[in-house]
Design a protein around this motif. Sequence first.
Motif, PDB file in Angstrom:
ATOM      1  N   SER A  30       0.827  -1.212   0.000  1.00 14.41           N
ATOM      2  CA  SER A  30       0.000   0.000   0.000  1.00 14.41           C
ATOM      3  C   SER A  30       0.855   1.254   0.000  1.00 14.41           C
ATOM      4  O   SER A  30       0.537   2.240  -0.670  1.00 14.41           O
ATOM      5  N   TYR A  40      -6.071  -1.178   0.624  1.00 20.81           N
ATOM      6  CA  TYR A  40      -5.416  -2.314  -0.023  1.00 20.81           C
ATOM      7  C   TYR A  40      -5.967  -3.624   0.548  1.00 20.81           C
ATOM      8  O   TYR A  40      -6.243  -4.568  -0.197  1.00 20.81           O
ATOM      9  N   LEU A  58      -0.316  -1.308  -8.884  1.00 21.26           N
ATOM     10  CA  LEU A  58      -0.256  -2.640  -8.283  1.00 21.26           C
ATOM     11  C   LEU A  58       0.510  -3.606  -9.194  1.00 21.26           C
ATOM     12  O   LEU A  58       1.352  -4.372  -8.723  1.00 21.26           O
TER      13      LEU A  58
END
Length: 133
Positions: A30, A40, A58
């Motif tokens: 995160s 997250y 991500l």
Amino acid sequence: MDDLDTLKRNLGAALLAAREKAGLTQADVSSQVGIATAIYGRIERGQMLPSVPTLHRLCSTLHLSASELLGLGAGWPEQEAGIREADADLSAELLHLATLLRQLSPSELRCLAALASDIWRTRGPGKRSPPGD
């Protein structure tokens, strides 16, 4: 259960597997992605979907293609094969190290690079350290 719930659940499972493979915590991911740890965690548990920019970060942070993360199967075969081959060579320790390196300043990186070069020269090119060393 509808398609959206299935997508959330599968995306969360893929994130969890990639995070654990990289030896990272939810807080690590995160922080690198730039979202709150609680957010997250909700994404990883399949309770929500990330925005497209967050999805991109991500993928970058966890070294995944969007196709892998979204469960779309192989993208361009030759490109996917190259990515998979490169990823197979990286151990969880290397992924964790890469994560840590991204957080260092340029001067800290130069210092670490000099240290690594010295270790490499001392050991000799082409020689590998024994496992667990």
